[in-house]
Design an enzyme around this catalytic site. Structure first.
Site, PDB file in Angstrom:
ATOM      1  N   GLY A   1      -1.314   1.481  10.453  1.00  0.00           N
ATOM      2  CA  GLY A   1      -0.876   2.848  10.212  1.00  0.00           C
ATOM      3  C   GLY A   1      -1.242   3.756  11.362  1.00  0.00           C
TER       4      GLY A   1
ATOM      5  N   GLN B   1      -4.034  10.636  13.569  1.00  0.00           N
ATOM      6  CA  GLN B   1      -5.356  10.049  13.340  1.00  0.00           C
ATOM      7  C   GLN B   1      -6.402  11.137  13.128  1.00  0.00           C
ATOM      8  OE1 GLN B   1      -6.161   6.462  13.230  1.00  0.00           O
ATOM      9  NE2 GLN B   1      -4.039   6.843  12.698  1.00  0.00           N
TER      10      GLN B   1
ATOM     11  N   LYS C   1      -9.917   6.682  25.727  1.00  0.00           N
ATOM     12  CA  LYS C   1     -11.001   6.275  24.835  1.00  0.00           C
ATOM     13  C   LYS C   1     -10.446   6.201  23.413  1.00  0.00           C
ATOM     14  CE  LYS C   1     -13.692   9.748  26.343  1.00  0.00           C
ATOM     15  NZ  LYS C   1     -14.859  10.619  26.659  1.00  0.00           N
TER      16      LYS C   1
ATOM     17  N   GLU D   1     -11.120   7.037  14.726  1.00  0.00           N
ATOM     18  CA  GLU D   1     -12.108   7.479  13.748  1.00  0.00           C
ATOM     19  C   GLU D   1     -12.738   8.829  14.068  1.00  0.00           C
ATOM     20  OE1 GLU D   1     -13.986   3.834  14.706  1.00  0.00           O
ATOM     21  OE2 GLU D   1     -13.988   3.141  12.633  1.00  0.00           O
TER      22      GLU D   1
HETATM   23 MO1  MOS Z   1     -12.914   0.567  11.149  1.00  0.00          MO
HETATM   24  S1  MOS Z   1     -14.313   1.015   9.715  1.00  0.00           S
HETATM   25  O1  MOS Z   1     -13.858  -0.391  12.209  1.00  0.00           O
HETATM   26  O2  MOS Z   1     -11.673  -0.208  10.411  1.00  0.00           O
END
Ligand code: MOS
Length: 745
Positions: free
Chosen positions: A477, A634, A697, A701
């Site tokens: 995704g 993201q 980079k 997350e």
């Molecule tokens: Mo991520 S928690 O390394 O999918």
């Protein structure tokens, strides 16, 4: 000029190759090429493959917390309509690896270590028959002789130093705390989280002779092949995994899970394909949890607001023997100064489902607490929280002395303050009222480590002048299809319509997989290197240096020569090569992280304590932006998770048997549309050659790492209530609310 095509990334590649290309597709906010398939229901997800003769398996979960399975009444189950098999094998009950490089510990047969652990699989002709028999299946248990506690704070709980991380110690933190002009010493709690990926885990297993094919939903295919082979005791080259579309993972699909092993075992026993789809409740109960944390943060500042000491200690939990421990202090190591320091994680051994990587393991919960504590310090010192952060950015990583590869934190804070309108913030709480709502603003830094992992990708420039990128890289995704195609299109001078990307099949060269925000930079770098090699070969055909070669819109030229269509240059031949990259010396030589800043405005209801996020701004710097649309998505998704983390998400475990109480999306509250306000995302442009030859980079997350801290700080700024236990539900706020009838205080 040398082309650093060696596999090991030992030197920062500062040639800025992509910036010298002419196609102009890199970085563009292009739509994902598979988007139409997904929104029209034509993308085939794990459970949706039509495979002839496939029968259905349903998992049976343990109804005790700890002990042994002593008997399973197979005969009664097999007597039911349509039931074909009852599988109970230690290979499927044993825990999945739940994290990179963590090998599943060997277990005795049918040992139960937590409530809800899968103990059997019932297979029938139809799903309904299998589910019916699974519910009716009689399993007898013997309770464990020496059970471990369910609660990480139980008095008899065993607490260990994890093997996965070492404490960071420098100077004398206690002395720094005594010497400090201003200090905070606070304890925060964060609850367990569920990955809550939209697509439940599912696998269809089929054997062809002694070879196994799995259609499933996984993040890291090359690694998952090894895990499956290990579980079944077969050679990895006998396993193929196909997962072109994955409906979210967030860590829960990094490792294989029970349904994959169970399906493979059942398919082998029955000699026909078997599908196992977990229910939503089973996913919650068996797959993975983020550990709850208890964190003590100590901040010691001098009279000028500079940190002289920093402590961050966390207690997390996992099952006995599991290697993974939520790395809570991961970003604390490099984010702020304070040479006197103690950073430490300990793990309590308890009986709850396996704790593992859930979106931004470490930073997701570590940053929100550190950033809330920084807000407390700023208030004590009496300076603006942005200023406090800017004052405490070290020149090199404290204690270790490592230089930073790049760091856009100051820019993110400043640009965000401007865009958000930070200057309107009141220094003191309870100064702004909008009807029945106290209104406040908060800020937090964002930081997330950057990692490269080994990756390969094959690129073919086909004789017709189109290109094909192939790797087992998954797209969960995140936009892998889009960005890998853009890298190839940019490098080979092709419009996107002439670049095909094939992913998610372990028969293809092993990419990085999707995890730890490393997929794009690792597999993307492999694509880049493959394209460089193809450019070299094209240059040779044309008789020019690779640096002189200009590729654009499907043509090649150099010097004053007129552009020629690639099809003519190739003369009927395909050019194909596999690019490879591995982390090298740059990984250790530089502290590499992506940075950013969060700004939140919240309303706190003066009578009920209900919190609503009114608006948010996030500003992020993560090297080169490969696709401004997918990167923004993201960041946006991470900030939405930040809202959940701040206000609603919390796994609740029964204290008597450790079972997960809120095991569905009705009771585990992820933010829904009505909870999410307008969110502004600003992407900063940066180049980081130490991180990757793309100068990019990781960003996947980053958007969650600290977001909840900004919201908690805004809650305090609104109403003056500091809650040190996430999520900030109204029951924790309402007892401390000021007089609701006061308009300001
Ligand atoms: Mo991520 S928690 O390394 O999918």
């Amino acid at each position: 000029m040398h082309l650093p095509l060696s596999e090991m990334y030992n030197e920062p590649d500062d040639r800025n190759v992509l910036d010298r290309m002419r196609q102009g597709v890199i970085g563009q906010p292009l739509d994902r090429p598979e988007g139409a398939l997904k929104v029209s229901g034509q993308a085939t997800y794990a459970a949706e493959w039509r495979i002839d003769g496939c029968v259905e398996g349903v998992l049976v979960l343990a109804e005790i917390a700890q002990g042994q399975v002593t008997a399973i009444d197979r005969d009664a189950a097999l007597a039911r309509d349509g039931v074909l098999a009852v599988i109970a094998d230690p290979a499927m009950t044993r825990r999945s690896a739940q994290g990179m490089a963590a090998k599943a510990p060997q277990q005795d047969a049918a040992k139960v270590e937590y409530f809800g652990q899968p103990v059997a699989l019932v297979v029938a002709r139809t799903f309904e028959q299998a589910r019916d028999a699974a519910v009716a299946l009689r399993v007898d248990y013997a309770d464990a002789a020496e059970p471990v506690p369910f609660d990480p704070h139980a008095p008899d709980v065993k607490v260990e130093a994890p093997s996965s991380s070492k404490p960071v110690e420098g100077g004398d933190l206690d002395q720094a705390m005594r010497d400090a002009a201003f200090s905070v010493d606070v304890e925060y709690d964060t609850p367990g989280h569920a990955s809550a990926a939209m697509e439940p885990h599912a696998t269809i297993a089929q054997w062809q002779g002694d070879s196994l094919i799995l259609h499933g939903s996984y993040q890291m295919l090359a690694y998952n092949v090894k895990e499956i082979a290990d579980c079944l005791g077969i050679s990895p080259d006998k396993v193929r995994i196909i997962a072109p579309y994955v409906g979210g993972g967030f860590g829960s699909k990094l490792g294989i899970t029970h349904e994959a092993v169970a399906a493979a075992l059942a398919a082998r026993e029955l000699g026909r394909p078997v599908r196992v789809v977990m229910s939503r409740q089973q996913v919650f109960q068996t797959v993975m949890r983020r550990s709850e944390t208890r964190q003590r943060v100590r901040l010691a500042a001098d009279a000028g607001g500079r940190l002289i000491g920093l402590g961050h200690e966390a207690l997390v939990s996992n099952l006995p023997g599991e290697k993974f421990a939520e790395p809570v202090t991961q970003a604390t190591e490099f984010l702020y100064g304070g040479e006197n320091r103690l950073l430490k994680v300990e793990v309590a051994r308890i009986s709850r489902l396996t704790a593992g990587s859930v979106r931004a393991p470490g930073e997701a919960v570590g940053m929100q607490v550190l950033e809330a504590a920084m807000d407390e310090l700023a208030e004590k010192i009496g300076i603006d929280p942005i200023e406090l952060r800017k004052r405490n950015l070290p020149a090199t990583v404290p204690v270790q002395g490592t230089p930073y590869s790049s760091r856009m934190l100051t820019q993110a804070l400043e640009q965000g303050a401007q865009a958000f309108g930070w200057s309107a913030r009141q220094d003191r709480p309870c100064q702004t009222r909008d009807g029945d709502w106290w209104v406040g603003m908060g800020v937090a830094s964002a930081a997330r480590v950057n990692m490269m992992v080994p990756a390969q990708a094959r690129v073919t420039l086909r004789a017709d002048g189109s290109a094909l990128v192939e790797t087992d890289q998954t797209d969960i995704g995140t936009g892998s299809y889009a960005i890998l195609g853009q890298i190839a299109g940019e490098m080979l001078g092709l419009p996107m319509a002439r670049v095909d990307v094939k992913l998610g099949d372990s028969a293809l060269p092993p990419g990085a997989g999707s995890g730890g925000s490393f997929g794009a930079i690792s597999t993307g770098s492999a694509v880049l290197y493959a394209c460089e090699e193809i450019r070299k070969r094209l240059a040779k055909i044309l008789g020019c240096a690779a640096e002189e070669l200009v590729l654009k819109d499907g043509t090649a030229s150099h010097g004053d020569a007129a552009p020629r269509p690639l099809r003519d240059v190739l003369g009927g031949e395909d050019l194909t090569t596999t690019g490879k990259i591995k982390p090298g010396k740059t990984a250790k030589a530089f502290s590499q992280a992506s940075y950013g800043a969060f700004f939140a405005e919240v309303g706190v209801h003066a009578f009920t304590g209900e919190v609503r996020v009114r608006r948010m701004t996030g500003v992020f710097g993560f090297g080169r932006v490969l696709n401004a649309k997918t990167a923004r998505s993201q960041c946006l998704g991470g900030m939405v998770w930040g809202i959940g983390s701040a206000l609603t998400e919390e796994l609740a475990f029964d204290t008597r048997d450790g079972h997960l109480v809120n095991h569905d999306l009705a009771e585990y509250h992820v933010p829904v549309h009505a909870d999410v306000p307008a969110i502004e995302v600003i992407l900063l442009e940066e180049r980081d050659a130490a991180a990757s030859p793309l100068q990019a980079k990781g960003v996947g997350e980053l958007g969650i790492c600290g977001a909840a801290g900004a919201i908690a700080n805004a809650v305090y700024n609104a109403c003056g209530v500091r809650v040190r236990s996430f999520p900030l539900t109204l029951d924790k706020i309402v007892p401390s609310l000021p007089d609701p009838f006061a308009q300001t205080l």
